[in-house]
Motif scaffolding. Structure first.
Motif, PDB file in Angstrom:
ATOM      1  N   LEU A   1       0.827  -1.224   0.000  1.00 46.43           N
ATOM      2  CA  LEU A   1       0.000   0.000   0.000  1.00 46.43           C
ATOM      3  C   LEU A   1       0.852   1.261   0.000  1.00 46.43           C
ATOM      4  O   LEU A   1       0.541   2.220  -0.689  1.00 46.43           O
ATOM      5  N   TYR A   2       1.936   1.273   0.773  1.00 41.69           N
ATOM      6  CA  TYR A   2       2.758   2.478   0.836  1.00 41.69           C
ATOM      7  C   TYR A   2       3.427   2.791  -0.503  1.00 41.69           C
ATOM      8  O   TYR A   2       3.632   3.950  -0.843  1.00 41.69           O
ATOM      9  N   ILE A   3       3.793   1.762  -1.244  1.00 40.71           N
ATOM     10  CA  ILE A   3       4.422   2.042  -2.539  1.00 40.71           C
ATOM     11  C   ILE A   3       3.388   2.636  -3.482  1.00 40.71           C
ATOM     12  O   ILE A   3       3.630   3.599  -4.178  1.00 40.71           O
ATOM     13  N   ARG A   4       2.200   2.063  -3.462  1.00 36.66           N
ATOM     14  CA  ARG A   4       1.164   2.545  -4.364  1.00 36.66           C
ATOM     15  C   ARG A   4       0.744   3.971  -4.031  1.00 36.66           C
ATOM     16  O   ARG A   4       0.323   4.710  -4.884  1.00 36.66           O
ATOM     17  N   LYS A   5       0.861   4.343  -2.750  1.00 35.86           N
ATOM     18  CA  LYS A   5       0.361   5.649  -2.337  1.00 35.86           C
ATOM     19  C   LYS A   5       1.486   6.660  -2.136  1.00 35.86           C
ATOM     20  O   LYS A   5       1.341   7.622  -1.430  1.00 35.86           O
ATOM     21  N   ARG A   6       2.612   6.422  -2.726  1.00 36.06           N
ATOM     22  CA  ARG A   6       3.748   7.296  -2.505  1.00 36.06           C
ATOM     23  C   ARG A   6       3.412   8.742  -2.894  1.00 36.06           C
ATOM     24  O   ARG A   6       2.856   9.002  -3.940  1.00 36.06           O
ATOM     25  N   GLN A   7       3.762   9.686  -2.045  1.00 33.67           N
ATOM     26  CA  GLN A   7       3.484  11.076  -2.387  1.00 33.67           C
ATOM     27  C   GLN A   7       4.730  11.934  -2.364  1.00 33.67           C
ATOM     28  O   GLN A   7       5.477  11.958  -3.297  1.00 33.67           O
ATOM     29  N   TRP A   8       4.986  12.615  -1.296  1.00 30.63           N
ATOM     30  CA  TRP A   8       6.175  13.437  -1.270  1.00 30.63           C
ATOM     31  C   TRP A   8       6.848  13.250   0.071  1.00 30.63           C
ATOM     32  O   TRP A   8       6.223  12.863   1.046  1.00 30.63           O
ATOM     33  N   GLN A   9       8.119  13.575   0.126  1.00 26.73           N
ATOM     34  CA  GLN A   9       8.890  13.330   1.339  1.00 26.73           C
ATOM     35  C   GLN A   9       8.302  14.073   2.529  1.00 26.73           C
ATOM     36  O   GLN A   9       7.944  15.239   2.430  1.00 26.73           O
ATOM     37  N   GLY A  10       8.234  13.384   3.651  1.00 33.50           N
ATOM     38  CA  GLY A  10       7.822  14.029   4.890  1.00 33.50           C
ATOM     39  C   GLY A  10       6.328  14.182   5.059  1.00 33.50           C
ATOM     40  O   GLY A  10       5.848  14.368   6.157  1.00 33.50           O
ATOM     41  N   ALA A  11       5.576  14.107   3.985  1.00 32.81           N
ATOM     42  CA  ALA A  11       4.137  14.327   4.108  1.00 32.81           C
ATOM     43  C   ALA A  11       3.452  13.077   4.617  1.00 32.81           C
ATOM     44  O   ALA A  11       3.883  11.978   4.340  1.00 32.81           O
ATOM     45  N   GLU A  12       2.390  13.280   5.333  1.00 28.55           N
ATOM     46  CA  GLU A  12       1.590  12.143   5.732  1.00 28.55           C
ATOM     47  C   GLU A  12       1.067  11.487   4.463  1.00 28.55           C
ATOM     48  O   GLU A  12       0.674  12.152   3.521  1.00 28.55           O
ATOM     49  N   ARG A  13       1.141  10.168   4.465  1.00 35.49           N
ATOM     50  CA  ARG A  13       0.635   9.479   3.269  1.00 35.49           C
ATOM     51  C   ARG A  13      -0.830   9.818   3.069  1.00 35.49           C
ATOM     52  O   ARG A  13      -1.612   9.745   3.998  1.00 35.49           O
ATOM     53  N   ARG A  14      -1.206  10.173   1.901  1.00 30.28           N
ATOM     54  CA  ARG A  14      -2.600  10.484   1.632  1.00 30.28           C
ATOM     55  C   ARG A  14      -3.270   9.277   0.994  1.00 30.28           C
ATOM     56  O   ARG A  14      -2.977   8.955  -0.150  1.00 30.28           O
ATOM     57  N   PHE A  15      -4.091   8.622   1.741  1.00 24.80           N
ATOM     58  CA  PHE A  15      -4.860   7.526   1.167  1.00 24.80           C
ATOM     59  C   PHE A  15      -6.211   8.097   0.757  1.00 24.80           C
ATOM     60  O   PHE A  15      -6.718   9.009   1.382  1.00 24.80           O
ATOM     61  N   ASP A  16      -6.790   7.569  -0.320  1.00 23.27           N
ATOM     62  CA  ASP A  16      -8.064   8.145  -0.756  1.00 23.27           C
ATOM     63  C   ASP A  16      -9.242   7.503  -0.042  1.00 23.27           C
ATOM     64  O   ASP A  16     -10.351   7.958  -0.135  1.00 23.27           O
ATOM     65  N   ASN A  17      -8.963   6.421   0.670  1.00 19.23           N
ATOM     66  CA  ASN A  17     -10.024   5.690   1.330  1.00 19.23           C
ATOM     67  C   ASN A  17      -9.777   5.677   2.833  1.00 19.23           C
ATOM     68  O   ASN A  17      -8.632   5.809   3.266  1.00 19.23           O
ATOM     69  N   ASP A  18     -10.810   5.452   3.610  1.00 18.26           N
ATOM     70  CA  ASP A  18     -10.595   5.214   5.039  1.00 18.26           C
ATOM     71  C   ASP A  18      -9.763   3.941   5.210  1.00 18.26           C
ATOM     72  O   ASP A  18      -9.806   3.051   4.365  1.00 18.26           O
ATOM     73  N   LEU A  19      -9.022   3.887   6.306  1.00 24.46           N
ATOM     74  CA  LEU A  19      -8.128   2.743   6.509  1.00 24.46           C
ATOM     75  C   LEU A  19      -8.596   1.886   7.675  1.00 24.46           C
ATOM     76  O   LEU A  19      -8.995   2.402   8.722  1.00 24.46           O
ATOM     77  N   LEU A  20      -8.528   0.589   7.483  1.00 20.96           N
ATOM     78  CA  LEU A  20      -8.843  -0.349   8.555  1.00 20.96           C
ATOM     79  C   LEU A  20      -7.569  -1.141   8.868  1.00 20.96           C
ATOM     80  O   LEU A  20      -7.163  -1.999   8.079  1.00 20.96           O
ATOM     81  N   PHE A  21      -6.936  -0.826   9.991  1.00 23.07           N
ATOM     82  CA  PHE A  21      -5.704  -1.527  10.374  1.00 23.07           C
ATOM     83  C   PHE A  21      -6.047  -2.882  10.983  1.00 23.07           C
ATOM     84  O   PHE A  21      -6.933  -2.971  11.848  1.00 23.07           O
ATOM     85  N   ILE A  22      -5.355  -3.911  10.531  1.00 20.00           N
ATOM     86  CA  ILE A  22      -5.646  -5.262  11.050  1.00 20.00           C
ATOM     87  C   ILE A  22      -4.419  -5.960  11.622  1.00 20.00           C
ATOM     88  O   ILE A  22      -4.517  -7.033  12.193  1.00 20.00           O
ATOM     89  N   HIS A  23      -3.244  -5.329  11.467  1.00 13.82           N
ATOM     90  CA  HIS A  23      -1.978  -5.940  11.881  1.00 13.82           C
ATOM     91  C   HIS A  23      -1.984  -6.346  13.354  1.00 13.82           C
ATOM     92  O   HIS A  23      -1.346  -7.301  13.755  1.00 13.82           O
ATOM     93  N   GLN A  24      -2.730  -5.574  14.183  1.00 15.97           N
ATOM     94  CA  GLN A  24      -2.716  -5.796  15.631  1.00 15.97           C
ATOM     95  C   GLN A  24      -3.677  -6.898  16.084  1.00 15.97           C
ATOM     96  O   GLN A  24      -3.689  -7.237  17.265  1.00 15.97           O
ATOM     97  N   LEU A  25      -4.460  -7.461  15.167  1.00 14.16           N
ATOM     98  CA  LEU A  25      -5.486  -8.423  15.593  1.00 14.16           C
ATOM     99  C   LEU A  25      -4.867  -9.782  15.911  1.00 14.16           C
ATOM    100  O   LEU A  25      -4.391 -10.480  15.014  1.00 14.16           O
TER     101      LEU A  25
END
Ligand SMILES: Cc1cc2nc3c(=O)[nH]c(=O)nc-3n(C[C@H](O)[C@H](O)[C@H](O)COP(=O)(O)OP(=O)(O)OC[C@H]3O[C@@H](n4cnc5c(N)ncnc54)[C@H](O)[C@@H]3O)c2cc1C
Ligand code: FES
Ligand code: FES
Lengths: 274, 154
Positions: free
Chosen positions: A31-55
């Protein structure tokens, strides 16, 4: 402003997934590669994010006499480091990415991303693995090779999360795995081949072959394998596999190179070992 | 929102979001600029940190993964004795030119020492496969790593 959700349980995650159009975020290495933007900026995703890594429900590896169950958020390095898992499963994961990427990248992410060059797919196809998909309405299972439809395409529904991969145990006695990229590590494959064999008293009793990166999804064909088990005719097997190849020229390497090399690797191995 | 975690041994709270990258938080909020941003996509290793003792690319780790965990950056690791050994070896071998890749290289060397017990050429190279150096051509870095292994392990 996008919303981020970080539920503590799978049940909550499935409820969110059902209510909101969101992107499931596991390791994030695709996901991070696909959403690459500019240095230092918060990654801008166009969709809401559902984190599942912690489950925790998605982070277990279970090994029984009948099967191996991998949670979707098990990392590649957890598989690499698990001495209870067979080498033919650990090796493809060990040869992916680099050590830091493998500490983050997950089993489920590689499957759902479904890149043409995804390195876990050939072995998961060859092992007749099944994916388990859950939604608030229940669970469904299907062979991984049917779940992956093509390049970046799977049968996942917008309210589902891939929760587990189930691998039936068989009596493989030998295997061959080869991944060829233009750098030794840290490169998306150009070609990968896996062959698994079961022999009893020198007789070949079972076989599974899968070839990655040639078609939009790895080649795996039970009928061709069955035919070979009955006839033992290597040349016929190779011709039949060749007929399955529909690769197109792309910038990584030419169609012909991949097709011929993958078949030659399989032929050489079977001539020596079948 | 507030995200609590441990940074180089100290409990801290970041005022950030779940989707912000760990790299941005350590650099911008905590001023720890030893962690560098090179490629932003997991290839160069300039941004390596330990997250709960596992080496990760902080350019690809969202703060959601950091909640309640331990983060160790090059600034934290620099307080250890082992850091001194690695720094000394890099200096003695002249393995540093512009220096941009070096914090990440050092974290990868430390990860090699923490995770491996045998140190063949192949294992060393695989362990360093996520680090890119545009100046040195790597040989001096490998020489330095071999010296570190001799001093630490043998
Ligand atoms: C430097 C580098 C090297 C790499 N090398 C390789 C390599 O050698 N071989 C290779 O195959 N890949 C490689 N990759 C790609 C990537 O690391 C893998 O595909 C990885 O397994 C993705 O997992 P993830 O958890 O990071 O996925 P994410 O980025 O979190 O997700 C990928 C996709 O899957 C979806 N998804 C993830 N988990 C689930 C789930 N449980 N249910 C539903 N949807 C889900 C996401 O919504 C997204 O669309 C590399 C990447 C980088 C940055
Ligand atoms: S900046 Fe993170 S790997 Fe290059
Ligand atoms: S010393 Fe300049 S990038 Fe490595």
């Amino acid at each position: 402003m996008i919303q981020s959700y970080r539920p503590e349980t799978l049940k909550e995650a499935l409820q969110i997934r059902n209510q909101i159009d969101c992107t499931v975020f596991a390791g994030g290495t695709d996901l991070y590669i696909r959403k690459r933007q500019w240095q230092g900026a918060e990654r801008r995703f166009d969709n809401d994010l559902l984190f599942i890594h912690q489950l925790s429900e998605l982070r277990k590896i279970e090994v029984s006499d009948e099967e191996i169950i991998l949670g979707a958020c098990v990392t590649q390095s957890e598989i690499e480091g698990d001495a209870y898992l067979p080498e033919f499963l650990r090796m493809p994961y060990r040869l992916m990415g680099n050590p830091a990427i493998r500490n983050t990248a997950t089993v489920g992410g590689n499957i759902v991303n479904a890149a043409q060059v995804a390195d876990s797919l050939p072995v998961l196809f060859a092992l007749d693995s099944q994916v388990v998909l859950q939604s608030i309405h229940g669970e469904r299972k299907m062979p991984t090779m049917d779940f992956v439809i093509g390049k970046y395409k799977t049968g996942i529904q917008t309210n589902e999360i891939l929760t587990h991969v189930m691998i039936p145990k068989k009596n493989w006695t030998d295997f061959y795995y080869r991944k060829i990229g233009s750098r030794k590590q840290n490169i998306l494959s150009k070609l990968s081949v896996i062959v698994l064999l079961e022999k009893k008293n020198d007789d070949l009793t079972n076989l599974a072959i899968s070839i990655g990166c040639v078609n939009e999804k790895p080649i795996r064909d039970h009928e061709i394998e069955q035919g070979f088990l009955e006839s033992g005719a290597i040349n016929q097997l190779i011709d039949q596999l060749y007929d399955k190849m529909e690769g197109q020229n792309d910038k990584r390497s030419s169609k012909a190179y991949r097709e011929i090399t993958s078949l030659k690797l399989i032929k050489d191995y079977l001539e020596k070992n079948s | 929102m507030k995200i609590p975690f441990q940074l180089n041994g100290e409990p801290v709270v970041a005022e950030t979001t779940y989707s912000m990258r760990l790299l941005d938080v350590v650099r911008n909020e905590f001023g720890l600029t030893g962690t560098k941003e090179g490629c932003s996509e997991g290839e160069c290793g300039a941004c390596l940190v330990f997250l709960d003792n596992k080496l990760v690319n902080s350019c690809m780790v969202p703060m959601s993964h950091v909640v309640g965990k331990k983060v160790e950056t090059i600034e934290g690791f620099a307080k250890s004795e082992r850091y001194q050994v690695i720094e000394q070896a890099f200096q003695n071998h002249g393995a540093v030119q512009c220096g941009f890749c070096i914090p990440g290289m050092i974290m990868a060397v430390e990860n090699l020492l923490r995770t491996q017990t045998v140190f063949t050429e192949e294992i060393i190279k695989e362990s360093m496969s996520g680090n890119i150096c545009r100046c040195t051509g790597y040989q001096l870095i490998y020489d330095a790593i071999k010296t570190v292994i001799q001093e630490v392990v043998e």
